[in-house]
Motif scaffolding. Sequence first.
Motif, short mmCIF file in Angstrom:
data_model
loop_
_atom_site.label_atom_id
_atom_site.label_comp_id
_atom_site.label_asym_id
_atom_site.label_seq_id
_atom_site.Cartn_x
_atom_site.Cartn_y
_atom_site.Cartn_z
N VAL A 94 -6.77 -1.34 1.07
CA VAL A 94 -5.94 -1.81 -0.15
C VAL A 94 -5.28 -0.65 -0.63
CG1 VAL A 94 -8.23 -1.58 -1.37
CG2 VAL A 94 -6.79 -2.94 -1.99
N ASP A 95 -4.26 -0.29 -1.51
CA ASP A 95 -3.83 0.63 -1.53
C ASP A 95 -4.13 0.91 -3.21
OD1 ASP A 95 -1.50 2.25 -2.96
OD2 ASP A 95 -0.32 1.67 -1.67
N VAL A 96 -4.14 2.10 -2.99
CA VAL A 96 -4.99 2.69 -3.79
C VAL A 96 -4.32 2.59 -5.31
CG1 VAL A 96 -6.44 4.05 -5.33
CG2 VAL A 96 -6.87 4.02 -2.59
N GLU A 97 -3.13 2.40 -4.93
CA GLU A 97 -2.55 2.80 -6.52
C GLU A 97 -2.23 1.26 -7.03
OE1 GLU A 97 0.95 5.42 -6.48
OE2 GLU A 97 -0.49 6.99 -5.51
N ALA A 99 -3.64 -2.77 -6.14
CA ALA A 99 -4.71 -3.37 -4.93
C ALA A 99 -4.59 -4.26 -4.80
CB ALA A 99 -5.80 -3.43 -6.15
N ARG A 100 -3.26 -4.55 -5.47
CA ARG A 100 -2.20 -6.50 -4.50
C ARG A 100 -1.85 -6.05 -2.96
NH1 ARG A 100 1.65 -7.14 -8.45
NH2 ARG A 100 2.32 -4.88 -8.60
N GLN A 101 -1.72 -5.23 -2.97
CA GLN A 101 -1.92 -4.69 -1.77
C GLN A 101 -2.02 -4.50 -0.62
OE1 GLN A 101 1.88 -2.11 -0.97
NE2 GLN A 101 2.94 -2.61 -2.46
N GLN A 102 -2.72 -5.24 0.66
CA GLN A 102 -3.77 -5.22 1.48
C GLN A 102 -3.20 -5.48 2.91
OE1 GLN A 102 -6.68 -8.14 0.55
NE2 GLN A 102 -7.04 -7.24 -1.45
N ARG A 103 -3.62 -5.19 3.21
CA ARG A 103 -3.47 -4.34 4.99
C ARG A 103 -4.69 -5.42 6.03
NH1 ARG A 103 -0.42 0.90 5.95
NH2 ARG A 103 0.88 -0.43 7.93
N LEU A 104 -4.32 -6.15 6.46
CA LEU A 104 -4.73 -6.43 7.86
C LEU A 104 -4.99 -5.79 8.96
CD1 LEU A 104 -5.92 -9.73 7.09
CD2 LEU A 104 -7.69 -8.33 6.66
N LEU A 105 -6.06 -4.88 9.62
CA LEU A 105 -5.43 -3.59 10.73
C LEU A 105 -6.16 -4.53 12.05
CD1 LEU A 105 -5.21 -0.36 9.00
CD2 LEU A 105 -3.79 -1.66 9.87
N PHE A 106 -6.12 -4.56 12.96
CA PHE A 106 -7.49 -4.77 14.42
C PHE A 106 -6.70 -3.91 14.94
CE2 PHE A 106 -8.09 -7.17 18.65
CZ PHE A 106 -9.13 -6.61 18.84
N LEU A 107 -8.05 -2.89 15.06
CA LEU A 107 -7.54 -1.68 16.15
C LEU A 107 -7.93 -1.52 18.12
CD1 LEU A 107 -9.81 0.37 13.80
CD2 LEU A 107 -7.56 0.12 13.67
N GLY A 108 -6.66 -1.20 17.97
CA GLY A 108 -7.04 -1.39 19.61
C GLY A 108 -6.05 -0.58 20.76
N PRO A 109 -7.10 -0.94 22.20
CA PRO A 109 -6.38 -0.34 22.93
C PRO A 109 -4.76 0.03 22.64
CG PRO A 109 -6.53 -1.60 23.93
CD PRO A 109 -6.88 -2.23 23.10
N ALA A 110 -4.21 0.86 23.42
CA ALA A 110 -2.89 1.98 23.68
C ALA A 110 -2.28 0.71 23.64
CB ALA A 110 -2.62 3.46 24.35
N GLY A 111 -0.80 0.01 22.97
CA GLY A 111 0.32 -0.56 23.85
C GLY A 111 0.32 -1.82 23.49
#
Length: 162
Positions: A94-97, A99-111
Motif C-alpha cells: 500500500v502506498d504510504v502517501e 492508502a487507496r493505492q494498493q498493489r498485488l505482486l507475485f514474485l517469481g523467477p526471471a522472465g
Amino acid sequence: MDKTLLQQQVLDRLTEDLLQVEQAARAAHETATHEENIAENKYDTLGLEAAYLATGQARRAEAIRQAMLSWRRFRPQPYDAGKGVQLGALVCLVDVEDARQQRLLFLGPAGGSMTLLCGEQRVQVISSDAPLCKAVLGKFEGDEVSLQIAALRQHFELLWVQ
C-alpha cells in the motif's frame, strides 16, 4: 488467491508470446532469404535488415523458452513468517502517501514480468531481477519498502503476505 493458478497464467502468457515471436522470426527469415530481396547494390539492405530482425526474434524466442523452463520448475512455497518475503510470495503493498493505492505482486523467477487478472484483481508478476522484487525480499508484514526510481522515491507498507 491461488499461486498455482497465477503460475499457470504466466506460463500460458509466455506460450502465447513464444508463438508470436516464432511466427515473426519465420516471417523475417522468409523475407531475408527470398530471391527478390537479394541485394543489387550496397544500398539495397532489405534482406540484411530482415536477417538481423530474424536473428533478434530467434534470440527473443530462446529467452522466452528459458523463462518458461524456469517457471515450470518454480514451486512457490507458503509464506514463512520467520524468513520474510521470498520468491513465490504474493504480497500486497500500500502506498504510504495514499492508502487507496494498493498493489498485488507475485514474485517469481526471471522472465515473467507481466500483469495478470485474477478474478477482478490485477496482479503484477515481477521477476527476481526487478528492483521492486529486490526491495521486498526479506521484508515482513508491516515493514516499509522504499524504492528509488530516477529522481522519484516511492514508499510502501507491506500490508500482507501469502
